[in-house]
Write a protein that holds these residues in place. Structure first.
Motif, short mmCIF file in Angstrom:
data_model
loop_
_atom_site.label_atom_id
_atom_site.label_comp_id
_atom_site.label_asym_id
_atom_site.label_seq_id
_atom_site.Cartn_x
_atom_site.Cartn_y
_atom_site.Cartn_z
N CYS A 224 0.81 -1.21 0.00
CA CYS A 224 0.00 0.00 0.00
C CYS A 224 0.85 1.27 0.00
N PHE A 225 1.80 1.34 0.94
CA PHE A 225 2.72 2.48 0.93
C PHE A 225 4.00 2.09 1.65
N THR A 226 5.04 2.87 1.39
CA THR A 226 6.37 2.61 1.94
C THR A 226 6.82 3.81 2.75
N ILE A 227 7.42 3.53 3.90
CA ILE A 227 8.05 4.56 4.73
C ILE A 227 9.55 4.32 4.66
N LEU A 228 10.28 5.26 4.10
CA LEU A 228 11.71 5.08 3.86
C LEU A 228 12.53 6.07 4.66
N TRP A 229 13.47 5.54 5.46
CA TRP A 229 14.54 6.36 5.99
C TRP A 229 15.76 6.12 5.12
N LEU A 256 11.32 11.51 6.51
CA LEU A 256 11.11 10.19 5.92
C LEU A 256 10.50 10.40 4.54
N VAL A 257 10.76 9.48 3.63
CA VAL A 257 10.14 9.52 2.31
C VAL A 257 8.98 8.53 2.31
N ILE A 258 7.82 8.98 1.85
CA ILE A 258 6.63 8.14 1.75
C ILE A 258 6.28 7.99 0.28
N ASN A 259 6.01 6.76 -0.15
CA ASN A 259 5.52 6.59 -1.52
C ASN A 259 4.39 5.57 -1.57
N ILE A 260 3.50 5.81 -2.51
CA ILE A 260 2.34 4.94 -2.71
C ILE A 260 2.77 3.69 -3.47
N GLY A 261 2.21 2.54 -3.08
CA GLY A 261 2.49 1.29 -3.76
C GLY A 261 1.34 0.82 -4.62
N MET A 265 -2.75 1.88 -5.06
CA MET A 265 -3.17 2.42 -6.35
C MET A 265 -4.38 1.64 -6.88
N ARG A 266 -4.34 0.31 -6.77
CA ARG A 266 -5.49 -0.50 -7.18
C ARG A 266 -6.71 -0.17 -6.33
N TRP A 267 -6.51 -0.07 -5.02
CA TRP A 267 -7.61 0.22 -4.10
C TRP A 267 -8.28 1.54 -4.44
N THR A 268 -7.48 2.52 -4.92
CA THR A 268 -8.01 3.84 -5.25
C THR A 268 -8.36 3.97 -6.74
N ASN A 269 -8.35 2.85 -7.44
CA ASN A 269 -8.73 2.88 -8.86
C ASN A 269 -7.82 3.81 -9.67
N ASP A 270 -6.53 3.78 -9.33
CA ASP A 270 -5.49 4.57 -10.00
C ASP A 270 -5.55 6.06 -9.72
N ILE A 271 -6.31 6.48 -8.71
CA ILE A 271 -6.34 7.90 -8.37
C ILE A 271 -5.08 8.28 -7.59
N PHE A 272 -4.68 7.46 -6.64
CA PHE A 272 -3.37 7.63 -6.03
C PHE A 272 -2.34 6.98 -6.95
N ILE A 294 4.20 -1.16 4.08
CA ILE A 294 2.94 -1.36 4.78
C ILE A 294 1.87 -1.75 3.76
N GLY A 295 1.29 -2.93 3.97
CA GLY A 295 0.26 -3.42 3.06
C GLY A 295 -0.94 -3.91 3.83
N ALA A 296 -1.96 -4.28 3.11
CA ALA A 296 -3.14 -4.86 3.74
C ALA A 296 -2.78 -6.23 4.32
N ASP A 297 -3.40 -6.59 5.42
CA ASP A 297 -3.16 -7.90 6.00
C ASP A 297 -3.50 -8.99 4.98
N PRO A 298 -2.84 -10.15 5.07
CA PRO A 298 -2.94 -11.16 4.00
C PRO A 298 -4.35 -11.64 3.69
N HIS A 299 -5.26 -11.57 4.66
CA HIS A 299 -6.61 -12.08 4.42
C HIS A 299 -7.55 -11.04 3.80
#
Length: 346
Positions: A224-229, A256-261, A265-272, A294-299
């Motif tokens: 979903c998104f990445t938190i980068l140091w 920190l650098v944050i980027n969308i994964g 992007m799929r969850w937001t229908n390519d809006i993010f 950071i992603g959605a839990d596997p289930h």
């Protein structure tokens, strides 16, 4: 203006990455204002810096010191696990925990390998407790970590940073929810136990400029998104805009650098926007970084959000299972690597 209307006017021709101060968010009104800044960054760039993020410098410095010590060891030492009966090579199992040797992955099929080594961990309590929430609907949501036998304090240093960064992630996913016209707590029960963290070491890139071995090739992140140091003073990360120009994501102390994964992007229908990026270390010195994915839990089943769909912008994606999707992307990434160092998988 609705989310869908906002997305129709985006060019993606950014030439800089915005910086957002998240240090003032005690009231709902302040969080809504922050969410607007984050929405603009996610729609137009897909990357942004955050400052006043709340992670103490001591925690960062201790993790960096442990990482530098570990990666200074010969491969034989880096592969020694605690307890000794376990194997640290991250591809001996199916869940990618432990040590990643140089050139073990190749995320861009056009290249010949990724010139970094890493150490991969997932969720774990700082002090393990009985019934620590590792299961959801009777299915495991986390995988046991593997730890090196040395240096002393490595586990504590990594887990302290992991939990501090994850707290930033919990705060950010509430701002993402507000940015998407959702209840602030929408993601709370969907992003609880899944983050994966890598401690990464990029040796200086000394080959020719057109060499197809780089730090990590052009790619977008899976989750979903990445938190980068990233270590200040060592430029390597670059972000691709819609004009096919590489924009430097210069390390800024205290951020920190944050980027969308791809999953968000799929969850937001390519809006993010999940923006392509790469790392090439031609600084002449070693580079160290710590991304938390950071992603959605596997289930969790992911489908385009109602606020991101309209008659003029129908859903672009079918529903997918988060765990299956990420596992597939990881297999594709490592199938391209050499897999020959540190003994390789057996």
């Amino acid at each position: 203006m609705s989310l869908v209307e906002t997305a129709t006017s985006v060019s993606g021709a950014f030439d800089s990455i915005p910086i957002i101060d998240i240090g003032h968010a005690s009231t709902h009104e302040e969080r809504v204002a922050l969410a607007q800044q984050i929405k603009d960054a996610c729609v137009n760039v897909g990357f942004f810096y955050v400052k006043n993020h709340g992670i103490p410098e001591e925690i960062i410095d201790t993790a960096l010191s442990a990482m530098k010590t570990y990666f200074s060891y010969p491969v034989e030492t880096k592969m020694k696990a605690s307890p000794p009966s376990r194997k640290l090579y991250h591809r001996r199992g199916v869940h990618y925990r432990g040590y990643e040797p140089l050139l073990d992955s190749n995320i861009d099929p056009a290249n010949r390998g990724d010139l970094y080594e890493g150490f991969v961990i997932g969720w774990e309590e700082l002090v393990p407790t009985e019934g620590d929430g590792k299961k959801a609907d009777d299915k495991p949501t986390t995988i046991d970590n593997l730890w090196p036998s040395e240096p002393v304090g490595f586990r504590e240093a990594f887990m302290n940073y992991y939990h501090a960064a994850f707290n930033v992630g919990k705060f950010l996913h509430r701002l993402f929810a507000l940015a998407l016209d959702l209840p602030e707590t929408f993601f709370d029960d969907k992003l609880k136990r899944s983050p994966v963290m890598r401690g990464l070491h990029y040796p200086p890139q000394t080959g020719p400029e057109d060499d197809r071995i780089v730090g990590i090739g052009a790619h977008s992140d899976f989750e979903c998104f990445t938190i980068l140091w990233q270590e200040p003073g060592v430029q390597a990360l670059q972000v691709l805009n819609s004009k096919k120009q590489w924009i430097n994501a210069t390390p800024i102390p205290g951020t920190l650098v944050i980027n969308i994964g791809d999953l968000l992007m799929r969850w937001t229908n390519d809006i993010f926007r999940s923006t392509v990026h790469r790392a090439i270390n031609r600084s002449g010195v070693r580079r160290y970084s710590m991304p938390l994915f950071i992603g959605a839990d596997p289930h969790v089943e992911v489908e385009p959000l109602p606020s991101c769909v309209s008659p003029d912008r129908p859903a672009k994606y079918e529903n997918i299972n988060s765990g299956e999707y990420v596992a597939k992307r990881l297999r594709e990434m490592y199938q391209q690597g050499t897999g020959t160092q540190a003994g390789g998988p057996e």
